[in-house]
Design an enzyme around this catalytic site. Structure first.
Site, mmCIF file in Angstrom:
data_model
loop_
_atom_site.group_PDB
_atom_site.id
_atom_site.type_symbol
_atom_site.label_atom_id
_atom_site.label_comp_id
_atom_site.label_asym_id
_atom_site.label_seq_id
_atom_site.Cartn_x
_atom_site.Cartn_y
_atom_site.Cartn_z
ATOM 1 N N ASP A 9 -42.530 35.315 37.944
ATOM 2 C CA ASP A 9 -43.587 34.356 38.285
ATOM 3 C C ASP A 9 -44.239 33.969 36.958
ATOM 4 O O ASP A 9 -44.074 34.660 35.951
ATOM 5 C CB ASP A 9 -44.593 35.044 39.226
ATOM 6 C CG ASP A 9 -45.884 34.277 39.355
ATOM 7 O OD1 ASP A 9 -45.831 33.085 39.730
ATOM 8 O OD2 ASP A 9 -46.948 34.855 39.049
ATOM 9 N N ASP A 11 -47.874 31.943 36.548
ATOM 10 C CA ASP A 11 -49.345 32.032 36.499
ATOM 11 C C ASP A 11 -49.863 33.375 36.999
ATOM 12 O O ASP A 11 -49.571 33.768 38.116
ATOM 13 C CB ASP A 11 -49.954 30.892 37.320
ATOM 14 C CG ASP A 11 -49.744 29.551 36.646
ATOM 15 O OD1 ASP A 11 -49.220 28.639 37.295
ATOM 16 O OD2 ASP A 11 -50.057 29.426 35.446
#
Ligand code: XBP
Ligand code: MG
Length: 234
Positions: A9, A11
């Site tokens: 991922d 953010d």
């Protein structure tokens, strides 16, 4: 299971970016003559919805009273989001948001160990480029066999779409991979794609429900501990 790929991922995981996003949204609102201001407490609530455009629409529908949408509301939101992205990428290119502890070392060690790397994110490709050109250098894209960003899938996290897209690009089965996430939405998305998921928390997500994660860590500052969990011999 031999670990074949790590899917990151972006953010909150590669870097603690969400407050940079929040400030960039506020700059875009001010520049557009809107008196909207997302403070930390409100943004914490708005993070329930992934995707910047979707988050703006969620704010308008659920938090704004007495607001009359302009006719071409979709175009209005797209423009607002583009202005926000301009502020956010400028912030990243100034080096305002570094990679989180252990991330760069993990990426280097995993590459040396022959482990495939990929990205599965709700944010835009230009945001990923701006973050990783600064964090990893100009040739950052060569480190990743797949880079799944934002609108390339119809449904954003917690839907599994972006992780399924990455698995398809990698031609790997979910059980050959692990995911590294920071949020409840991200965990749900990766699990729905059948991928064992490790979570590193941050100030926006540390109170969320990570009961189904393989492990929950504050961060990756203790890489030997993390490597022992995922079976990576650096
Ligand atoms: C987190 C998100 C993104 C960012 C804002 O993405 O939900 O929407 O909050 O970025 P990740 P955009 O999956 O990397 O945790 O405004 O570009 O959407
Ligand atoms: Mg995240």
């Amino acid at each position: 299971m031999t670990l074949k790929a790590i899917i990151f991922d972006v953010d909150g995981t590669l870097a603690d970016t969400e407050d940079g996003h929040r400030k960039s949204f506020n700059k875009a609102f001010a520049e557009s003559g809107l008196d909207w201001n997302w403070d930390v407490a409100l943004y914490d609530k708005l993070l329930k919805v992934t995707g910047g455009k979707e988050r703006i629409k969620y704010f308008v529908s659920d938090f704004l009273k007495g607001y009359t949408k302009p006719e071409n509301f979709d175009d209005f939101v797209k423009h607002l989001h583009a202005v926000k992205t301009g502020h956010y990428t400028a912030m990243l290119r100034e080096g305002a948001i570094p990679l989180r502890p252990g991330i760069k070392q993990l990426i280097n060690d995993a590459r040396k160990a022959g482990i495939t790397l990929a990205i599965a994110t709700t944010t835009t490709a230009e945001n990923v480029t701006a973050l990783l050109e600064v964090g990893l250098g100009k040739d950052w894209a060569n480190y990743f066999a797949a880079n799944g960003c934002g609108d390339i899938v119809p449904h954003k996290k917690p839907a599994p779409d972006i992780y399924n897209w990455v698995l398809n690009e990698l031609k790997l089965a979910p059980q050959d991979c692990i995911a590294l996430e920071d949020s409840y939405n991200g965990l749900r998305s990766a699990l729905a794609a059948g991928i064992k998921t490790y979570v590193t928390t941050n100030p926006y997500t540390h109170k969320q429900d990570f009961a189904d994660a393989e492990a929950v860590l504050d961060d990756l500052s203790d890489l030997p501990h993390f490597y022992s969990m995922i079976g990576l011999r650096a």
